[in-house]
Design a protein around this motif. Structure first.
Motif, PDB file in Angstrom:
ATOM      1  N   HIS A   8      -6.094   0.948  -0.273  1.00  0.00           N
ATOM      2  CA  HIS A   8      -7.401   1.625  -0.312  1.00  0.00           C
ATOM      3  C   HIS A   8      -7.867   1.963   1.109  1.00  0.00           C
ATOM      4  CE1 HIS A   8      -8.099  -0.806  -4.217  1.00  0.00           C
ATOM      5  NE2 HIS A   8      -7.406   0.290  -4.448  1.00  0.00           N
ATOM      6  N   HIS A  45      -1.957   6.057  -4.849  1.00  0.00           N
ATOM      7  CA  HIS A  45      -2.577   5.744  -6.138  1.00  0.00           C
ATOM      8  C   HIS A  45      -2.239   6.784  -7.207  1.00  0.00           C
ATOM      9  CE1 HIS A  45      -4.714   2.541  -4.132  1.00  0.00           C
ATOM     10  NE2 HIS A  45      -5.132   2.122  -5.308  1.00  0.00           N
ATOM     11  N   HIS A  63      -0.483  -3.035 -10.627  1.00  0.00           N
ATOM     12  CA  HIS A  63      -1.094  -2.052  -9.727  1.00  0.00           C
ATOM     13  C   HIS A  63      -0.826  -2.341  -8.240  1.00  0.00           C
ATOM     14  CE1 HIS A  63      -3.884   0.963  -8.373  1.00  0.00           C
ATOM     15  NE2 HIS A  63      -4.566   0.052  -7.696  1.00  0.00           N
TER      16      HIS A  63
HETATM   17 FE   LIG Z   1      -6.051   0.338  -6.113  1.00  0.00          FE
END
Ligand SMILES: [Fe+2]
Length: 390
Positions: free
Chosen positions: A203, A268, A282
Protein backbone atom coordinates in the motif's frame (compact mmCIF):
# COMPACT_ATOMS: atom_id res chain seq x y z
CA UNK A 1 10.85 14.51 -4.92
CA UNK A 2 7.44 15.84 -3.93
CA UNK A 3 4.82 16.84 -6.43
CA UNK A 4 4.56 20.55 -6.95
CA UNK A 5 2.05 21.92 -4.47
CA UNK A 6 0.61 23.73 -7.50
CA UNK A 7 -1.21 20.52 -8.41
CA UNK A 8 -4.80 20.37 -7.14
CA UNK A 9 -5.79 17.46 -4.92
CA UNK A 10 -8.27 16.29 -2.30
CA UNK A 11 -7.55 14.63 1.00
CA UNK A 12 -9.69 13.57 3.93
CA UNK A 13 -9.29 11.07 6.73
CA UNK A 14 -12.79 10.32 7.96
CA UNK A 15 -12.06 7.81 10.70
CA UNK A 16 -11.39 8.99 14.24
CA UNK A 17 -8.28 7.19 15.46
CA UNK A 18 -7.89 6.01 19.04
CA UNK A 19 -4.33 4.71 19.36
CA UNK A 20 -2.43 3.25 22.31
CA UNK A 21 -1.35 0.11 24.12
CA UNK A 22 -4.47 -1.28 25.86
CA UNK A 23 -6.63 1.35 24.16
CA UNK A 24 -9.24 -1.41 23.73
CA UNK A 25 -10.22 -0.77 27.36
CA UNK A 26 -11.73 2.54 26.25
CA UNK A 27 -14.10 0.93 23.76
CA UNK A 28 -17.18 1.03 26.04
CA UNK A 29 -16.80 4.77 26.57
CA UNK A 30 -16.27 5.27 22.83
CA UNK A 31 -19.48 3.33 22.11
CA UNK A 32 -21.35 5.38 24.71
CA UNK A 33 -20.07 8.60 23.19
CA UNK A 34 -21.56 7.67 19.81
CA UNK A 35 -24.83 6.61 21.46
CA UNK A 36 -25.17 3.08 20.06
CA UNK A 37 -27.71 0.79 21.77
CA UNK A 38 -26.44 -2.60 20.63
CA UNK A 39 -23.34 -3.43 18.63
CA UNK A 40 -22.87 -6.34 16.22
CA UNK A 41 -19.35 -7.78 16.43
CA UNK A 42 -17.84 -9.39 13.30
CA UNK A 43 -14.95 -11.60 14.25
CA UNK A 44 -13.34 -14.91 13.36
CA UNK A 45 -12.21 -18.11 15.02
CA UNK A 46 -8.60 -16.92 15.23
CA UNK A 47 -9.70 -14.03 17.45
CA UNK A 48 -11.62 -16.48 19.61
CA UNK A 49 -8.53 -18.73 19.89
CA UNK A 50 -6.28 -15.83 20.84
CA UNK A 51 -8.73 -14.77 23.56
CA UNK A 52 -9.17 -11.35 21.94
CA UNK A 53 -12.93 -11.69 21.47
CA UNK A 54 -13.48 -12.85 25.05
CA UNK A 55 -11.55 -9.80 26.25
CA UNK A 56 -13.76 -7.56 24.15
CA UNK A 57 -16.97 -9.25 25.33
CA UNK A 58 -15.91 -9.02 28.99
CA UNK A 59 -15.21 -5.31 28.57
CA UNK A 60 -18.61 -4.67 27.02
CA UNK A 61 -20.48 -6.84 29.56
CA UNK A 62 -18.83 -5.11 32.51
CA UNK A 63 -19.77 -1.73 31.08
CA UNK A 64 -23.35 -2.84 30.37
CA UNK A 65 -23.03 -2.42 26.59
CA UNK A 66 -25.38 -4.75 24.67
CA UNK A 67 -23.79 -6.76 21.87
CA UNK A 68 -24.15 -9.78 19.58
CA UNK A 69 -21.02 -11.68 18.47
CA UNK A 70 -20.82 -13.25 15.04
CA UNK A 71 -17.66 -15.36 14.79
CA UNK A 72 -18.46 -16.91 11.41
CA UNK A 73 -16.11 -14.70 9.39
CA UNK A 74 -13.95 -16.77 7.03
CA UNK A 75 -10.79 -15.72 5.21
CA UNK A 76 -11.75 -14.04 1.93
CA UNK A 77 -15.33 -13.25 3.03
CA UNK A 78 -17.99 -14.05 0.46
CA UNK A 79 -21.07 -12.05 -0.49
CA UNK A 80 -23.24 -14.94 0.77
CA UNK A 81 -21.55 -14.91 4.19
CA UNK A 82 -22.03 -11.15 4.46
CA UNK A 83 -25.73 -11.57 3.62
CA UNK A 84 -26.10 -14.19 6.37
CA UNK A 85 -24.36 -11.88 8.86
CA UNK A 86 -26.64 -9.04 7.77
CA UNK A 87 -29.71 -11.20 8.52
CA UNK A 88 -28.34 -11.81 12.03
CA UNK A 89 -27.64 -8.10 12.39
CA UNK A 90 -31.29 -7.31 11.63
CA UNK A 91 -32.65 -10.21 13.71
CA UNK A 92 -30.69 -9.09 16.78
CA UNK A 93 -31.73 -5.45 16.36
CA UNK A 94 -28.26 -3.94 16.43
CA UNK A 95 -27.54 -0.35 15.42
CA UNK A 96 -23.77 -0.31 14.84
CA UNK A 97 -20.99 -2.71 13.86
CA UNK A 98 -17.60 -3.66 15.18
CA UNK A 99 -15.09 -5.38 12.91
CA UNK A 100 -12.44 -7.01 15.05
CA UNK A 101 -9.72 -9.03 13.36
CA UNK A 102 -7.73 -8.93 10.15
CA UNK A 103 -8.99 -7.51 6.88
CA UNK A 104 -11.62 -10.25 6.55
CA UNK A 105 -13.47 -9.32 9.77
CA UNK A 106 -13.25 -5.60 9.07
CA UNK A 107 -14.36 -5.98 5.45
CA UNK A 108 -17.26 -8.18 6.58
CA UNK A 109 -18.42 -5.51 9.03
CA UNK A 110 -18.28 -2.93 6.23
CA UNK A 111 -20.17 -5.31 3.92
CA UNK A 112 -22.92 -5.82 6.53
CA UNK A 113 -23.20 -2.04 6.87
CA UNK A 114 -23.75 -1.73 3.10
CA UNK A 115 -26.23 -4.62 3.01
CA UNK A 116 -28.22 -3.25 5.97
CA UNK A 117 -29.01 -0.01 4.17
CA UNK A 118 -29.12 -0.99 0.50
CA UNK A 119 -31.37 -3.47 -1.31
CA UNK A 120 -30.46 -6.49 -3.42
CA UNK A 121 -27.27 -8.38 -4.13
CA UNK A 122 -24.03 -6.70 -3.08
CA UNK A 123 -22.36 -7.48 -6.42
CA UNK A 124 -24.31 -4.60 -8.00
CA UNK A 125 -22.32 -2.17 -5.85
CA UNK A 126 -18.91 -3.22 -7.21
CA UNK A 127 -16.69 -0.29 -8.16
CA UNK A 128 -16.49 3.28 -6.95
CA UNK A 129 -19.34 5.32 -5.48
CA UNK A 130 -22.16 2.94 -6.41
CA UNK A 131 -23.73 2.73 -2.94
CA UNK A 132 -26.80 4.98 -2.60
CA UNK A 133 -27.32 4.85 1.18
CA UNK A 134 -24.94 5.21 4.10
CA UNK A 135 -25.31 2.19 6.40
CA UNK A 136 -24.86 1.86 10.16
CA UNK A 137 -21.55 3.03 11.67
CA UNK A 138 -18.59 0.68 11.83
CA UNK A 139 -15.86 0.69 14.48
CA UNK A 140 -12.73 -1.16 13.37
CA UNK A 141 -10.33 -2.97 15.69
CA UNK A 142 -7.46 -4.40 13.64
CA UNK A 143 -5.55 -7.39 14.99
CA UNK A 144 -3.10 -7.54 12.07
CA UNK A 145 -0.82 -4.93 10.51
CA UNK A 146 -2.22 -4.95 7.94
CA UNK A 147 -4.70 -4.23 5.36
CA UNK A 148 -5.30 -0.64 6.35
CA UNK A 149 -9.02 -1.41 6.02
CA UNK A 150 -9.54 0.16 9.46
CA UNK A 151 -9.36 3.59 7.79
CA UNK A 152 -9.99 3.01 4.08
CA UNK A 153 -13.10 3.47 1.97
CA UNK A 154 -12.92 -0.06 0.57
CA UNK A 155 -14.21 -3.54 1.25
CA UNK A 156 -13.11 -6.57 -0.78
CA UNK A 157 -15.63 -9.42 -0.96
CA UNK A 158 -15.56 -12.64 -2.90
CA UNK A 159 -18.24 -13.57 -5.39
CA UNK A 160 -17.80 -17.32 -5.13
CA UNK A 161 -20.00 -18.05 -8.14
CA UNK A 162 -17.60 -16.12 -10.37
CA UNK A 163 -14.41 -16.98 -8.37
CA UNK A 164 -13.99 -13.26 -8.32
CA UNK A 165 -12.84 -10.82 -5.64
CA UNK A 166 -14.68 -7.55 -6.06
CA UNK A 167 -13.85 -4.21 -4.55
CA UNK A 168 -16.55 -1.85 -3.31
CA UNK A 169 -15.27 1.67 -2.83
CA UNK A 170 -17.37 4.42 -1.31
CA UNK A 171 -17.13 7.35 1.08
CA UNK A 172 -19.86 5.49 3.03
CA UNK A 173 -17.32 2.77 3.89
CA UNK A 174 -15.04 4.83 6.09
CA UNK A 175 -15.21 3.49 9.63
CA UNK A 176 -16.53 5.99 12.19
CA UNK A 177 -13.66 5.10 14.51
CA UNK A 178 -10.62 2.82 14.59
CA UNK A 179 -9.29 1.52 17.88
CA UNK A 180 -5.61 0.77 17.32
CA UNK A 181 -4.29 -1.31 20.20
CA UNK A 182 -0.84 -2.73 19.38
CA UNK A 183 -1.21 -5.22 22.22
CA UNK A 184 -3.67 -7.06 19.95
CA UNK A 185 -0.91 -7.73 17.40
CA UNK A 186 1.21 -9.74 19.80
CA UNK A 187 -0.72 -12.99 19.26
CA UNK A 188 -0.53 -12.97 15.43
CA UNK A 189 1.17 -16.08 13.95
CA UNK A 190 4.60 -15.37 12.39
CA UNK A 191 3.60 -16.16 8.81
CA UNK A 192 0.55 -13.87 9.05
CA UNK A 193 2.68 -11.07 10.53
CA UNK A 194 5.10 -11.39 7.59
CA UNK A 195 2.58 -11.34 4.73
CA UNK A 196 0.25 -8.74 6.24
CA UNK A 197 3.32 -6.54 6.75
CA UNK A 198 4.05 -6.97 3.03
CA UNK A 199 0.46 -5.93 2.27
CA UNK A 200 1.03 -2.71 4.23
CA UNK A 201 4.35 -2.17 2.42
CA UNK A 202 2.57 -2.67 -0.93
CA UNK A 203 0.00 0.00 0.00
CA UNK A 204 2.77 2.40 0.99
CA UNK A 205 4.95 1.83 -2.09
CA UNK A 206 2.05 1.70 -4.58
CA UNK A 207 0.47 4.90 -3.27
CA UNK A 208 3.84 6.69 -3.02
CA UNK A 209 4.73 5.93 -6.64
CA UNK A 210 1.22 6.09 -8.15
CA UNK A 211 0.24 8.77 -10.64
CA UNK A 212 -2.36 9.93 -8.08
CA UNK A 213 0.21 10.60 -5.34
CA UNK A 214 0.08 14.05 -3.75
CA UNK A 215 2.06 15.70 -0.95
CA UNK A 216 -0.05 14.42 1.94
CA UNK A 217 -0.31 10.82 0.73
CA UNK A 218 3.41 10.87 -0.09
CA UNK A 219 4.18 11.90 3.49
CA UNK A 220 2.04 9.13 4.94
CA UNK A 221 3.35 6.55 2.48
CA UNK A 222 7.06 7.31 2.87
CA UNK A 223 6.80 7.40 6.67
CA UNK A 224 5.03 4.03 6.59
CA UNK A 225 7.80 2.59 4.37
CA UNK A 226 10.40 3.78 6.88
CA UNK A 227 8.52 2.21 9.80
CA UNK A 228 8.10 -1.09 7.96
CA UNK A 229 11.79 -1.10 6.91
CA UNK A 230 12.83 -0.80 10.55
CA UNK A 231 10.20 -2.84 12.33
CA UNK A 232 8.75 -5.60 10.15
CA UNK A 233 11.70 -7.99 10.62
CA UNK A 234 11.77 -7.76 14.44
CA UNK A 235 7.98 -7.86 14.57
CA UNK A 236 7.73 -11.02 12.45
CA UNK A 237 10.57 -12.60 14.42
CA UNK A 238 8.93 -11.92 17.76
CA UNK A 239 5.39 -10.59 17.87
CA UNK A 240 5.63 -9.98 21.62
CA UNK A 241 8.13 -7.19 20.82
CA UNK A 242 5.70 -4.40 21.70
CA UNK A 243 7.90 -1.64 20.27
CA UNK A 244 7.90 -3.36 16.88
CA UNK A 245 4.16 -4.08 17.15
CA UNK A 246 3.41 -0.40 17.89
CA UNK A 247 5.32 0.79 14.85
CA UNK A 248 3.77 -1.82 12.57
CA UNK A 249 0.28 -0.85 13.72
CA UNK A 250 1.00 2.79 12.90
CA UNK A 251 2.62 1.86 9.57
CA UNK A 252 -0.40 -0.18 8.51
CA UNK A 253 -2.87 2.59 9.28
CA UNK A 254 -0.73 5.31 7.70
CA UNK A 255 -0.28 3.23 4.55
CA UNK A 256 -4.07 2.72 4.48
CA UNK A 257 -4.63 6.46 4.81
CA UNK A 258 -2.14 7.02 1.97
CA UNK A 259 -3.96 4.77 -0.46
CA UNK A 260 -7.45 6.20 0.11
CA UNK A 261 -6.36 9.12 -2.07
CA UNK A 262 -2.98 8.05 -3.47
CA UNK A 263 -4.51 4.78 -4.70
CA UNK A 264 -3.00 1.39 -5.28
CA UNK A 265 -2.05 0.05 -8.66
CA UNK A 266 -0.70 -2.95 -10.62
CA UNK A 267 0.29 -5.06 -7.57
CA UNK A 268 -3.26 -4.99 -6.22
CA UNK A 269 -4.84 -5.19 -9.68
CA UNK A 270 -3.21 -8.59 -10.13
CA UNK A 271 -3.34 -9.82 -6.53
CA UNK A 272 -7.15 -9.69 -6.34
CA UNK A 273 -7.79 -12.10 -9.25
CA UNK A 274 -4.80 -14.18 -8.09
CA UNK A 275 -6.64 -14.58 -4.79
CA UNK A 276 -10.04 -15.12 -6.43
CA UNK A 277 -8.85 -17.71 -8.98
CA UNK A 278 -5.99 -19.49 -7.20
CA UNK A 279 -6.77 -18.81 -3.55
CA UNK A 280 -3.46 -17.03 -2.83
CA UNK A 281 -3.81 -15.01 0.40
CA UNK A 282 -3.86 -11.27 -0.21
CA UNK A 283 -0.62 -10.33 1.55
CA UNK A 284 1.23 -13.26 0.03
CA UNK A 285 0.01 -12.40 -3.48
CA UNK A 286 1.22 -8.81 -3.01
CA UNK A 287 4.58 -10.03 -1.75
CA UNK A 288 5.04 -12.14 -4.90
CA UNK A 289 4.17 -9.22 -7.13
CA UNK A 290 5.71 -6.19 -5.42
CA UNK A 291 9.35 -6.59 -6.63
CA UNK A 292 8.14 -7.49 -10.13
CA UNK A 293 5.93 -4.41 -10.39
CA UNK A 294 8.64 -2.17 -8.87
CA UNK A 295 11.07 -3.35 -11.57
CA UNK A 296 8.45 -2.55 -14.21
CA UNK A 297 7.88 0.94 -12.74
CA UNK A 298 11.34 2.00 -11.53
CA UNK A 299 12.25 4.00 -14.62
CA UNK A 300 9.23 6.28 -14.21
CA UNK A 301 10.70 8.16 -11.25
CA UNK A 302 14.21 7.42 -10.04
CA UNK A 303 13.97 10.02 -7.26
CA UNK A 304 10.96 8.34 -5.69
CA UNK A 305 12.44 4.86 -5.89
CA UNK A 306 15.67 6.19 -4.36
CA UNK A 307 13.54 7.63 -1.52
CA UNK A 308 12.08 4.16 -1.00
CA UNK A 309 15.56 2.58 -0.92
CA UNK A 310 16.69 5.10 1.72
CA UNK A 311 13.48 4.63 3.74
CA UNK A 312 14.15 0.89 3.72
CA UNK A 313 17.60 1.51 5.19
CA UNK A 314 19.80 1.19 2.10
CA UNK A 315 23.03 3.20 1.97
CA UNK A 316 22.92 4.89 -1.43
CA UNK A 317 25.86 7.24 -0.94
CA UNK A 318 28.07 7.47 -3.98
CA UNK A 319 25.59 5.64 -6.21
CA UNK A 320 24.15 7.06 -9.40
CA UNK A 321 20.50 8.07 -9.13
CA UNK A 322 19.51 5.06 -11.21
CA UNK A 323 21.56 2.61 -9.11
CA UNK A 324 20.12 4.14 -5.92
CA UNK A 325 16.58 3.74 -7.29
CA UNK A 326 17.22 0.09 -8.16
CA UNK A 327 18.39 -0.53 -4.60
CA UNK A 328 14.73 -0.18 -3.57
CA UNK A 329 13.94 -3.41 -5.44
CA UNK A 330 16.88 -5.28 -3.88
CA UNK A 331 15.84 -4.03 -0.45
CA UNK A 332 12.30 -5.40 -0.90
CA UNK A 333 13.66 -8.72 -2.20
CA UNK A 334 15.96 -9.02 0.83
CA UNK A 335 13.09 -8.23 3.17
CA UNK A 336 10.98 -10.98 1.56
CA UNK A 337 13.90 -13.41 1.86
CA UNK A 338 14.46 -12.58 5.52
CA UNK A 339 10.75 -13.03 6.22
CA UNK A 340 10.96 -16.46 4.54
CA UNK A 341 8.06 -15.73 2.20
CA UNK A 342 7.92 -17.85 -0.99
CA UNK A 343 8.58 -15.93 -4.21
CA UNK A 344 6.83 -18.04 -6.84
CA UNK A 345 3.50 -19.76 -7.40
CA UNK A 346 5.26 -23.09 -7.93
CA UNK A 347 6.85 -22.76 -4.47
CA UNK A 348 3.24 -22.64 -3.23
CA UNK A 349 2.50 -25.85 -5.19
CA UNK A 350 0.36 -23.91 -7.63
CA UNK A 351 0.62 -24.80 -11.32
CA UNK A 352 -1.83 -22.53 -13.15
CA UNK A 353 -2.33 -23.15 -16.87
CA UNK A 354 -1.56 -20.52 -19.52
CA UNK A 355 -5.29 -20.02 -19.93
CA UNK A 356 -5.80 -19.40 -16.18
CA UNK A 357 -3.02 -16.80 -16.15
CA UNK A 358 -4.54 -15.15 -19.23
CA UNK A 359 -7.86 -14.83 -17.40
CA UNK A 360 -6.14 -13.38 -14.30
CA UNK A 361 -4.28 -10.83 -16.45
CA UNK A 362 -7.54 -9.84 -18.17
CA UNK A 363 -9.38 -9.47 -14.85
CA UNK A 364 -6.48 -7.38 -13.50
CA UNK A 365 -6.84 -5.11 -16.53
CA UNK A 366 -10.63 -4.90 -16.22
CA UNK A 367 -10.39 -3.94 -12.52
CA UNK A 368 -9.37 -0.42 -13.56
CA UNK A 369 -6.77 -0.36 -10.78
CA UNK A 370 -3.85 -0.13 -13.19
CA UNK A 371 -5.02 3.36 -14.14
CA UNK A 372 -3.11 4.64 -11.09
CA UNK A 373 0.07 2.79 -12.06
CA UNK A 374 2.87 5.25 -12.90
CA UNK A 375 3.59 3.34 -16.12
CA UNK A 376 0.78 2.33 -18.47
CA UNK A 377 -0.04 -1.38 -18.50
CA UNK A 378 -1.55 -3.56 -21.19
CA UNK A 379 -2.96 -7.04 -20.61
CA UNK A 380 0.24 -8.34 -22.18
CA UNK A 381 2.36 -6.44 -19.61
CA UNK A 382 0.29 -7.87 -16.73
CA UNK A 383 0.54 -11.36 -18.21
CA UNK A 384 4.34 -10.96 -18.39
CA UNK A 385 4.40 -9.99 -14.70
CA UNK A 386 2.46 -13.15 -13.87
CA UNK A 387 4.97 -15.20 -15.87
CA UNK A 388 7.75 -13.84 -13.63
CA UNK A 389 6.12 -15.20 -10.48
CA UNK A 390 5.14 -18.53 -12.06
FE1 LIG B 1 -3.88 -4.70 0.17
Amino acid sequence: MMNLALDAFEFGLHTHIYYGVNKLNELPSIIRKYGYNKVFICSDKGIVQSGGLQRLEALLSEAGVAFYSCTEVEPDPTIEMVQRAKNLYVEHRCDALIGMGGGSSIDTAKGVSVAAANPGDLSQYEGKDKIPNKGPDVITIPTTAGTGSEVTHATVLKDSKRHYKMGILSAHLHARAAVLDPQLLTTVPRGVAAVTGMDALSHAIESYTSNQAQPITEAFGLYAIRLIGRHLRPFAARRADLTAACHMMLASTMAGAAFIWGRIAAVHAISHPLGGRLGVAHGLANSLLLPVVMRYNVGTNYEKFRDIAVALGENVEGLSLRAAAERSITAVELLIRDLEIPTTLSALDLKPSDEELNVIAQEAMDSGMTSANPKDCTVKDLRAMLEQIR
